[in-house]
Design an enzyme around this catalytic site. Structure first.
Site, short mmCIF file in Angstrom:
data_model
loop_
_atom_site.label_atom_id
_atom_site.label_comp_id
_atom_site.label_asym_id
_atom_site.label_seq_id
_atom_site.Cartn_x
_atom_site.Cartn_y
_atom_site.Cartn_z
N LYS A 187 0.83 -1.20 0.00
CA LYS A 187 0.00 0.00 0.00
C LYS A 187 0.88 1.27 0.00
CE LYS A 187 -2.88 -1.74 3.35
NZ LYS A 187 -4.14 -2.02 4.11
N TYR A 224 -12.49 -2.34 -1.29
CA TYR A 224 -12.89 -2.31 0.12
C TYR A 224 -14.40 -2.23 0.31
CZ TYR A 224 -8.12 -2.04 2.05
OH TYR A 224 -6.84 -2.34 2.46
N PHE A 230 -14.15 3.98 9.61
CA PHE A 230 -12.84 4.25 9.01
C PHE A 230 -12.85 4.17 7.48
CE2 PHE A 230 -13.05 -0.28 10.22
CZ PHE A 230 -12.75 -0.90 9.02
N ARG A 284 -1.29 -14.37 4.84
CA ARG A 284 -1.95 -13.76 6.01
C ARG A 284 -1.11 -13.94 7.28
NH1 ARG A 284 -6.18 -10.15 5.51
NH2 ARG A 284 -6.83 -10.77 7.58
N THR A 292 -4.12 -7.05 11.82
CA THR A 292 -4.45 -5.76 11.18
C THR A 292 -3.71 -4.61 11.85
OG1 THR A 292 -6.61 -6.66 10.62
CG2 THR A 292 -6.37 -4.26 10.50
N ARG A 307 3.73 -6.71 9.62
CA ARG A 307 3.18 -5.56 10.35
C ARG A 307 3.81 -5.43 11.73
NH1 ARG A 307 -2.98 -6.89 8.47
NH2 ARG A 307 -3.13 -5.51 6.64
N ASN A 340 -0.97 0.15 7.54
CA ASN A 340 -0.39 -1.14 7.93
C ASN A 340 0.30 -1.85 6.77
OD1 ASN A 340 -2.58 -1.99 6.51
ND2 ASN A 340 -3.67 -2.88 8.24
N HIS A 342 -1.86 -5.39 2.05
CA HIS A 342 -3.14 -6.11 2.00
C HIS A 342 -2.87 -7.52 1.50
CE1 HIS A 342 -7.28 -7.24 0.95
NE2 HIS A 342 -6.74 -7.74 -0.14
N GLU A 385 -10.45 -10.68 -6.04
CA GLU A 385 -9.51 -9.55 -5.97
C GLU A 385 -8.48 -9.61 -7.11
OE1 GLU A 385 -8.01 -9.66 -1.97
OE2 GLU A 385 -9.91 -8.95 -1.13
#
Ligand code: DAT
Ligand code: MG
Length: 148
Positions: A9, A49, A57, A85, A91, A102, A112, A115, A126
């Site tokens: 990101k 999203y 948020f 993951r 998160t 993270r 963070n 994704h 996705e």
């Protein structure tokens, strides 16, 4: 063999962590299927999203994702979705253990860094949101028999 979508990101690009994070996935044994560098449009960010629409948020999250360039990657490998993951951590960077991405590089919830798709079904959706079928490069690395 499973595929998953990873986004590095805008904070990851600004902090010059792109190479470091790609290296972690490469060294784990995942293989590249597709990769591109782009600035997400509002429309793409909304679709990506959509599940978070209406949450407090949401607007801030969309501003963040569209604020600068992102690296989008499709990784392939055994159990790729859960492997990515696990490597990402939780998160919230502050609650992510050391050793996770993270946990090692982040302390924010929103900013963070990364994704990763959270299920094989979402991964398929996705991947087709971020890439055209022709962008996906099927190949068999010569070390495949050793990596598994
Ligand atoms: P993840 O990215 O770990 O899959 P998610 O899908 O629940 O997390 O949320 C998507 C993104 O939204 C997440 O990476 C950061 C942001 N986010 C989630 N919960 C948040 C919160 N409570 N406050 C601010 N941003 C949040
Ligand atoms: Mg998520």
């Amino acid at each position: 063999m499973q595929r998953t979508l990873v986004l590095l990101k805008p904070d990851c690009i600004q902090r010059r962590l792109v190479g470091t994070l790609i290296q972690r996935f490469e060294q784990k044994g995942l293989r590249l299927v597709a990769m591109k560098f782009l600035q997400a449009s509002r429309d793409l960010a909304e679709k990506h999203y959509a599940v978070h629409k209406g949450k407090p948020f949401y607007e801030s999250l969309l501003s963040f994702l569209t604020s600068g360039p992102t690296v989008a990657i499709v990784w392939e490998g055994r159990e790729a979705v859960s492997v990515v993951r696990e490597m990402m951590g939780k998160t919230d960077g502050a609650k992510s253990p050391p050793g996770t991405i993270r946990g090692d590089y982040g302390i924010s919830v929103q900013n963070n860094l990364i994704h990763g798709s959270d299920s094989p079904e979402n991964a398929a959706a996705e991947v087709s949101l971020w890439f055209a079928p022709a962008d996906l490069v099927c190949h068999q690395p010569t070390d495949a028999a050793w990596i598994g």
